[in-house]
Design a protein around this motif. Sequence first.
Motif, mmCIF file in Angstrom:
data_model
loop_
_atom_site.group_PDB
_atom_site.id
_atom_site.type_symbol
_atom_site.label_atom_id
_atom_site.label_comp_id
_atom_site.label_asym_id
_atom_site.label_seq_id
_atom_site.Cartn_x
_atom_site.Cartn_y
_atom_site.Cartn_z
ATOM 1 N N ASP A 354 0.605 -1.231 -0.001
ATOM 2 C CA ASP A 354 0.050 0.279 -0.157
ATOM 3 C C ASP A 354 0.332 1.562 0.610
ATOM 4 O OD1 ASP A 354 -1.454 2.327 0.570
ATOM 5 O OD2 ASP A 354 -2.120 1.613 2.842
ATOM 6 N N THR A 356 -0.308 4.192 -1.534
ATOM 7 C CA THR A 356 -1.648 5.230 -0.875
ATOM 8 C C THR A 356 -1.629 6.292 0.299
ATOM 9 O OG1 THR A 356 -1.755 4.340 -3.153
ATOM 10 C CG2 THR A 356 -3.817 6.017 -1.959
ATOM 11 N N HIS A 357 -1.843 5.398 1.183
ATOM 12 C CA HIS A 357 -2.395 5.853 1.682
ATOM 13 C C HIS A 357 -1.303 6.185 3.449
ATOM 14 C CE1 HIS A 357 -6.080 3.655 1.001
ATOM 15 N NE2 HIS A 357 -5.908 4.537 0.804
ATOM 16 N N SER A 361 -3.641 1.683 7.521
ATOM 17 C CA SER A 361 -2.925 0.946 6.178
ATOM 18 C C SER A 361 -1.755 0.049 7.009
ATOM 19 C CB SER A 361 -2.471 2.474 5.035
ATOM 20 O OG SER A 361 -2.020 3.292 6.016
ATOM 21 N N ARG A 378 -6.444 10.076 5.758
ATOM 22 C CA ARG A 378 -5.544 9.036 4.913
ATOM 23 C C ARG A 378 -4.550 8.994 3.268
ATOM 24 N NH1 ARG A 378 -8.152 3.632 3.412
ATOM 25 N NH2 ARG A 378 -7.215 2.218 4.531
ATOM 26 N N GLU A 379 -4.920 9.602 2.417
ATOM 27 C CA GLU A 379 -5.323 9.393 0.952
ATOM 28 C C GLU A 379 -4.928 11.084 0.573
ATOM 29 O OE1 GLU A 379 -7.924 8.140 -2.617
ATOM 30 O OE2 GLU A 379 -7.619 6.667 -0.548
ATOM 31 N N GLU A 407 -4.465 4.214 -5.218
ATOM 32 C CA GLU A 407 -5.776 4.545 -5.525
ATOM 33 C C GLU A 407 -5.893 5.925 -6.243
ATOM 34 O OE1 GLU A 407 -8.239 2.995 -5.218
ATOM 35 O OE2 GLU A 407 -8.415 2.291 -2.887
ATOM 36 N N ASP A 411 -0.341 9.152 -5.552
ATOM 37 C CA ASP A 411 1.171 8.131 -4.939
ATOM 38 C C ASP A 411 2.408 8.466 -6.016
ATOM 39 O OD1 ASP A 411 -0.065 6.280 -6.679
ATOM 40 O OD2 ASP A 411 -0.489 5.136 -5.016
ATOM 41 N N ARG A 586 -10.826 9.748 0.031
ATOM 42 C CA ARG A 586 -10.221 8.717 -1.157
ATOM 43 C C ARG A 586 -9.770 10.428 -1.809
ATOM 44 N NH1 ARG A 586 -9.451 3.801 -0.634
ATOM 45 N NH2 ARG A 586 -11.366 2.749 0.537
ATOM 46 N N GLY A 587 -8.961 10.712 -0.752
ATOM 47 C CA GLY A 587 -7.598 11.786 -1.797
ATOM 48 C C GLY A 587 -8.363 13.263 -1.432
#
Length: 795
Positions: A354, A356-357, A361, A378-379, A407, A411, A586-587
């Motif tokens: 992972d 991304t997070h 995570s 988180r993202e 995701e 990243d 999510r971002g």
Amino acid sequence: MIRLLLFWTLLLPCCVAAQTIDLSRATAVNLVSDKQVLRRSLDVLQEEVQKRTGIRLPVATRIPAQSFIALVLEKDKQRLPEGYRSAASIGPEGYSLVAGPKGVAIIGKDARGLLYGVGRCLRKMEMRAGKLTISSEATLTSTPKYPIRGHQLGYRPKTNAYDAFTVARFDQYIRDLALFGANSIEIVPPRTDDDATSRHMVLPPMRMIAEQSRICADYGLDVWMWYPNMGSDYSHPDSVRKELNERREVFSKVPKLDALFVPGGDPGDLEPDVLFAWLEKEAAVLREYHPKAKIWVSPQVFRPTQAWFDAFYKHVNKEYPWFGGVVFGPWIKTPVQEIRKLVKPSIPIRHYPDITHNYASQYPVPHWDLAWAMTLGREAINPRPNDEKAIHNAFDEYGAGSISYSEGTNDDVNKFVWSDQDWNPETPVIETLRDYARLFLGPDVAEPVAQGLLALEQNGRGAVLANDHIDRTLVQWQALERSAPAAVLSNARFQMGLIRAYFDAYTRRRLLYETELEQEARDRLSAIAPGRSLAAIAEARQLLEKAWKMPVQAALRSRCMALGDSLFRSIGAQLTIEKHGAAGGRGNFLDNIDIPLNDAPWLLSHLAQIEKVESEDERLRQLAEMLHRTDPGPGGFYDHFGDPASWKRVLGQLPWEQDPGSLVSPRVSFGVGLVGEEWVDEIKATGFKGQITPRAWMKQAKALYNLPLKIAYSDLDRTATYRMRISYTGRFRSRMKLVTDDGSVIHDFLQTGEQPIFEFDVPRTVTADGAVTFIWNCGEGERGSQVTEIWLMRK
């Protein structure tokens, strides 16, 4: 076992002085007659050079008298002039790059070797308008160490950008990754744990998935598919038939599919016997359309039991003919080095990191400041180059390579670092960053951008309040912003770094301001003259509300929002929910840009209740209780395990570089996690019984799964009796038991998440020697133990 490959053999003696070779008038020489071997390598070379220089390299099939860039297979290298025929041995997918006075030879072992050699050449070239040069120091021979190197690019709404990609954008992104050695792209089916479509999608999911597969086939890359089990029943014939028909439709429409990755859970939890019986049926359908494809599976399960793992590895070691290997990814309880011992040596392990997070995570940022968790979330856009190398190198030897969990574009930097590490784990991070900046942004900004990306990672180290490095990072990026050409300023990869520099500086400036406002309000409430409690409350409220009524550094905020809009227009980056259409958590970190960074919400909610109290004495009593919430009394102890100062009490801490996934030592975690609250994606500490909770409850110590969480105290009063108050908050609602190192039970298993505060008497015998270690364990199948605060109060 997929054999590991040797790499990096330099061709020229280090004592030879570097020379700059002018390729501005070079001819691209194609010495590869087989189109299936050449594939798109020559096109990539021509197109990427033309984009950056305006030069369209002419193509010939013989070495010209003037300068050249030649593409040739190792078996045909005798067609090159002397001095360009590398004598070094090249392994599968490897290449030699030989730079001499007249040009460059790219010698590939095979089709992929040609593509990666072109990528290396492009990474080392200096490309300016009308000018193309390369240094003789670019000469080397290189073969990848690991045979699996790739990234998941899921066309689904949950991502922070991919669902807005066009076919052309996927083609370019896949090409970019290949230039850094990626040989695998993982796609996802139309049905996952996500919505069926999003407002951003330009094609229906099945059509785009087929296009992704076609693009990979054009470049000669492997295609993987992550396919979770989303059905409700995998044992009933009717349900199985329905699921197989869905697979048949999907598999028939993708032109290339080399491997299927089916997670054991997250989502789609199945018991191993049911899982492997289903996989055998799925494999039969898969091979109808892709005869050589195999199925890989992961032991991902949210609430694992030992019986589940025993059954899982029993099936794995049967080595079914359709079985490809084991995938090690998020929410796997067993460390990968232990998995390597549990499965037969002939069974390969693929990493699924992972990248991304930031928290909640597989590999969270170590000891991250709460201000970052609340704002970046988180993202966020999260360049972590040094962290990614450390994580990769901690575990790479136990697997055959990686395909990352991603995701979206947030990243982006991490992908290229990870690919370079899978190719050669000895690659310095700064080399990757320089190549990244030189190729995608230009040679004139390569060094400052590379250093700027390292500086952004450094912004996340330590306490934000004390980290004046954050302000210097912004100064560096602003200097770039003033001097960079328009093409760089409009480049999404530059803007992703720039927005973080502005966002980080704005967050720190707000934190300084709001921390001081809170302290002033507390001081006002702590020095109330007789009969003036209501006036003091009004004054404290005015101070706390200044944070949003008289905000600081509005220009920094405005720049962040403008960059967010620009990134949405250019690459579909979804940094807000309402304006850009992001999925929640999510971002969408720009949605958190104004979230209070002090305890103003909690204080104001209490002040509103205290104002309603009629008695002055009672108001004063409640104010004191609020202001001194953490006071353990004379001779007592208070610790908040989101505070680095309290982590000295947490036992069993390995250096982060040895255990970045926290599978054998505790970690810091984020989330309030009480009933009625959203989990960590909405880390705003609201909702518990209609009240706003203190900011301290957002950060805690955690031990995953059944790993004991141990917290030690010394220097206790041997003659005293203590009462223990504990706040249990966090993302997980686990059943936990608390004992001491002498076996005394403080409390038996209780359910957390229903209430935050518990109190227990500590037996005097436990502290009679002046020291005690408290030990938390959760029940089998739980996700972990977590402790936020402890008060040890003398009775």
